[in-house]
Design an enzyme around this catalytic site. Structure first.
Site, PDB file in Angstrom:
ATOM      1  N   CYS A   1      47.477 -56.147 -30.459  1.00  0.00           N
ATOM      2  CA  CYS A   1      46.378 -56.546 -31.335  1.00  0.00           C
ATOM      3  C   CYS A   1      46.571 -55.840 -32.662  1.00  0.00           C
ATOM      4  O   CYS A   1      47.470 -55.025 -32.819  1.00  0.00           O
ATOM      5  CB  CYS A   1      45.040 -56.228 -30.696  1.00  0.00           C
ATOM      6  SG  CYS A   1      44.767 -54.492 -30.474  1.00  0.00           S
TER       7      CYS A   1
ATOM      8  N   GLN B   1      55.975 -71.514 -34.128  1.00  0.00           N
ATOM      9  CA  GLN B   1      57.155 -70.897 -33.498  1.00  0.00           C
ATOM     10  C   GLN B   1      58.311 -71.870 -33.271  1.00  0.00           C
ATOM     11  O   GLN B   1      59.389 -71.447 -32.855  1.00  0.00           O
ATOM     12  CB  GLN B   1      56.764 -70.223 -32.171  1.00  0.00           C
ATOM     13  CG  GLN B   1      55.875 -69.008 -32.337  1.00  0.00           C
ATOM     14  CD  GLN B   1      56.549 -67.836 -33.057  1.00  0.00           C
ATOM     15  OE1 GLN B   1      57.766 -67.812 -33.260  1.00  0.00           O
ATOM     16  NE2 GLN B   1      55.756 -66.844 -33.454  1.00  0.00           N
TER      17      GLN B   1
ATOM     18  N   GLY C   1      49.522 -69.435 -41.226  1.00  0.00           N
ATOM     19  CA  GLY C   1      49.332 -70.268 -40.037  1.00  0.00           C
ATOM     20  C   GLY C   1      47.919 -70.085 -39.511  1.00  0.00           C
ATOM     21  O   GLY C   1      47.278 -71.038 -39.048  1.00  0.00           O
ATOM     22  N   THR C   2      47.420 -68.877 -39.621  1.00  0.00           N
ATOM     23  CA  THR C   2      46.055 -68.567 -39.180  1.00  0.00           C
ATOM     24  C   THR C   2      45.044 -69.437 -39.925  1.00  0.00           C
ATOM     25  O   THR C   2      44.140 -70.019 -39.326  1.00  0.00           O
ATOM     26  CB  THR C   2      45.769 -67.066 -39.430  1.00  0.00           C
ATOM     27  OG1 THR C   2      46.659 -66.318 -38.607  1.00  0.00           O
ATOM     28  CG2 THR C   2      44.333 -66.700 -39.128  1.00  0.00           C
TER      29      THR C   2
ATOM     30  N   SER D   1      54.397 -72.142 -40.698  1.00  0.00           N
ATOM     31  CA  SER D   1      54.212 -70.928 -41.503  1.00  0.00           C
ATOM     32  C   SER D   1      55.557 -70.421 -42.026  1.00  0.00           C
ATOM     33  O   SER D   1      56.556 -70.435 -41.297  1.00  0.00           O
ATOM     34  CB  SER D   1      53.537 -69.859 -40.633  1.00  0.00           C
ATOM     35  OG  SER D   1      53.331 -68.681 -41.365  1.00  0.00           O
ATOM     36  N   ALA D   2      55.572 -69.970 -43.295  1.00  0.00           N
ATOM     37  CA  ALA D   2      56.832 -69.627 -43.963  1.00  0.00           C
ATOM     38  C   ALA D   2      57.498 -68.364 -43.426  1.00  0.00           C
ATOM     39  O   ALA D   2      58.724 -68.300 -43.304  1.00  0.00           O
ATOM     40  CB  ALA D   2      56.565 -69.449 -45.470  1.00  0.00           C
ATOM     41  N   HIS D   3      56.679 -67.344 -43.080  1.00  0.00           N
ATOM     42  CA  HIS D   3      57.310 -66.042 -42.816  1.00  0.00           C
ATOM     43  C   HIS D   3      58.027 -65.967 -41.474  1.00  0.00           C
ATOM     44  O   HIS D   3      58.738 -64.999 -41.212  1.00  0.00           O
ATOM     45  CB  HIS D   3      56.305 -64.897 -42.991  1.00  0.00           C
ATOM     46  CG  HIS D   3      55.279 -64.746 -41.914  1.00  0.00           C
ATOM     47  ND1 HIS D   3      55.400 -63.795 -40.929  1.00  0.00           N
ATOM     48  CD2 HIS D   3      54.128 -65.399 -41.658  1.00  0.00           C
ATOM     49  CE1 HIS D   3      54.342 -63.871 -40.128  1.00  0.00           C
ATOM     50  NE2 HIS D   3      53.559 -64.840 -40.549  1.00  0.00           N
TER      51      HIS D   3
ATOM     52  N   ASN E   1      54.348 -68.224 -28.552  1.00  0.00           N
ATOM     53  CA  ASN E   1      54.972 -67.112 -29.275  1.00  0.00           C
ATOM     54  C   ASN E   1      55.435 -65.977 -28.372  1.00  0.00           C
ATOM     55  O   ASN E   1      56.374 -65.257 -28.687  1.00  0.00           O
ATOM     56  CB  ASN E   1      54.003 -66.578 -30.335  1.00  0.00           C
ATOM     57  CG  ASN E   1      52.580 -66.479 -29.852  1.00  0.00           C
ATOM     58  OD1 ASN E   1      51.985 -67.476 -29.439  1.00  0.00           O
ATOM     59  ND2 ASN E   1      52.030 -65.287 -29.876  1.00  0.00           N
TER      60      ASN E   1
HETATM   61  N1  PLP Z   1      50.457 -69.473 -34.335  1.00  0.00           N
HETATM   62  C1  PLP Z   1      51.459 -68.886 -33.676  1.00  0.00           C
HETATM   63  C2  PLP Z   1      52.006 -69.533 -32.453  1.00  0.00           C
HETATM   64  C3  PLP Z   1      51.975 -67.672 -34.111  1.00  0.00           C
HETATM   65  O1  PLP Z   1      52.952 -67.083 -33.449  1.00  0.00           O
HETATM   66  C4  PLP Z   1      51.415 -67.085 -35.274  1.00  0.00           C
HETATM   67  C5  PLP Z   1      51.889 -65.768 -35.746  1.00  0.00           C
HETATM   68  O2  PLP Z   1      52.358 -64.957 -34.997  1.00  0.00           O
HETATM   69  C6  PLP Z   1      50.383 -67.748 -35.942  1.00  0.00           C
HETATM   70  C7  PLP Z   1      49.938 -68.951 -35.453  1.00  0.00           C
HETATM   71  C8  PLP Z   1      49.758 -67.191 -37.177  1.00  0.00           C
HETATM   72  O3  PLP Z   1      50.606 -67.389 -38.269  1.00  0.00           O
HETATM   73  P1  PLP Z   1      50.443 -66.469 -39.580  1.00  0.00           P
HETATM   74  O4  PLP Z   1      51.080 -65.159 -39.275  1.00  0.00           O
HETATM   75  O5  PLP Z   1      51.177 -67.236 -40.645  1.00  0.00           O
HETATM   76  O6  PLP Z   1      48.999 -66.358 -39.847  1.00  0.00           O
END
Ligand code: PLP
Length: 371
Positions: free
Chosen positions: A312, A167, A70-71, A187-189, A139
């Site tokens: 963090c 989320q 997701g990042t 995001s898959a996880h 989140n």
């Molecule tokens: N965006 C949100 C709202 C999230 O909660 C998270 C992960 O906690 C991310 C993006 C990032 O996703 P990833 O862990 O797949 O990089």
């Protein structure tokens, strides 16, 4: 005591069936760009997975671009429009607000909802080349944003709109066209798939804006050999999630049971966003007089995993910028923890959590009264 996992917004336990599906893919070489039979097999697995995810979101009008996280998806959107003015809500994930230096923040109100009037004002007289990004749900608090209205405002102003649905994907029943963003991150996880697979959904009329440059994979949007095992696992997790969507309300009932019990124990408790629309699994709870790092250690000693929602990467607990943006008073911000459930959790686990919560609350209540 067996461990109790109540941190599903951080990551969800991977489904056994996902591991099985992935295992099968590891026994053959799989590069979807190769033209021989092995490559064609990889391509077939890749496209089947893409279709499954597209079908789940009814995303015929979008390209599903596979990424590593997701990042990465969030970074791709922000960096892909470097010459655009970027407006994001003040409660976005760090993968958005740290993705570029020239980012403007849209305030949220005390209920954690993006201020639509402020958004409209920020757009008036601004450049046409503007990108707005507002998450579907936060989140830390689970509070759902008025993404439908935000998408409409953006469309009316000819502005691009991205939503981070990491989320809500698999936790809220929606079709992508209901929200109608130009771009969406998933995001898959977070849904029982593996880490290392995610996607950026891009409305079909966009030319590629690759973040990683190289080969022409993913319609030119993302270079690099696709991670076929993780992508197959992602699609399997989506298939399982799809079958369980009608059970989502059970998580909400369990979450509400927990919150009601805690309120009986402690009438001064604060549940952030209690009256707002929230994803069913998330509860951001403020215990009076006990700092969240003390709470986390207490629960950890009881083998219960919860989170401060704002840890963090060093594992240090920081004051939540999300709660600060909502004008939650400082003395409450530092006492907030996040409990995030999944269908794997049960009443016995929640009763154990409540018991542990009560023990810590009463211990500090008595010591404060004596002081
Ligand atoms: N965006 C949100 C709202 C999230 O909660 C998270 C992960 O906690 C991310 C993006 C990032 O996703 P990833 O862990 O797949 O990089």
């Amino acid at each position: 005591m067996t461990a109790i996992y109540l941190d599903n917004n951080a990551t969800r336990k991977i489904y056994k069936e996902v591991i099985e599906a992935m295992k099968e893919t590891y026994s053959v070489p799989l590069n979807a760009s190769s033209i021989h039979s092995f490559g064609r097999n990889a391509k077939r697995l890749l496209e089947q997975s893409r279709s499954k995810i597209s079908q789940f979101l009814h995303a015929d009008n979008y390209n599903v671009i596979f990424t590593s996280s997701g990042t990465e998806s969030n970074n791709q959107v922000i960096r892909g429009f470097s010459d655009y003015k970027k407006l994001i809500s003040s409660i976005e994930h760090p993968s958005l607000y740290r993705a570029a230096d020239d980012i403007y923040k849209i305030p949220v109100d005390n209920n954690g909802i993006v201020n639509l009037l402020a958004l409209k004002k920020l757009l008036v007289g601004g450049p046409k080349k503007t990108l707005v990004s507002v998450m579907h749900a936060n989140n830390e608090t689970g509070i759902i944003q008025p993404v439908v209205e935000i998408a409409k405002i953006c469309k009316e102003n000819g502005i691009l709109f991205h939503t981070d649905a990491v989320q809500t994907f698999g936790k809220v029943n929606f079709k992508i066209d209901d929200l109608s963003p130009d771009f969406m991150t998933i995001s898959a996880h977070k849904i029982g798939g593996p880490q290392g697979a995610a996607a950026l959904l891009v409305r079909k009329n966009f030319a590629p804006f690759p973040f990683l440059k190289g080969g022409g994979q993913e319609f030119g949007f993302r270079a690099g050999s696709e991670n076929i095992p993780a992508i197959v696992g992602f699609a399997k997790a989506v298939e399982i999630t799809q079958d369980k969507m009608n059970q989502l309300s059970q998580i909400g009932i369990l979450r509400d049971y927990m919150e009601n019990k805690l309120k009986q124990i402690c009438p001064e408790i604060v549940i952030i966003g209690e009256d707002a629309l929230r994803i069913v699994n998330t509860s951001c709870i403020i215990m009076p007089n006990v700092a969240n790092d003390v709470q986390l250690v207490h629960f950890d000693l009881k083998n219960i995993a919860v989170s401060s929602g704002a840890a963090c990467s060093s594992g240090k607990v920081e004051a939540s910028y999300v709660l600060q943006a909502m004008n939650v008073p400082q003395d409450k911000v530092k006492n907030a923890i996040r409990v995030s459930l999944s269908l794997d959790n049960n009443y016995k686990e929640i009763d154990n959590f409540i018991e542990a919560w009560q023990e810590l609350y009463l211990r500090n209540k008595d010591s404060n009264a004596a002081a």
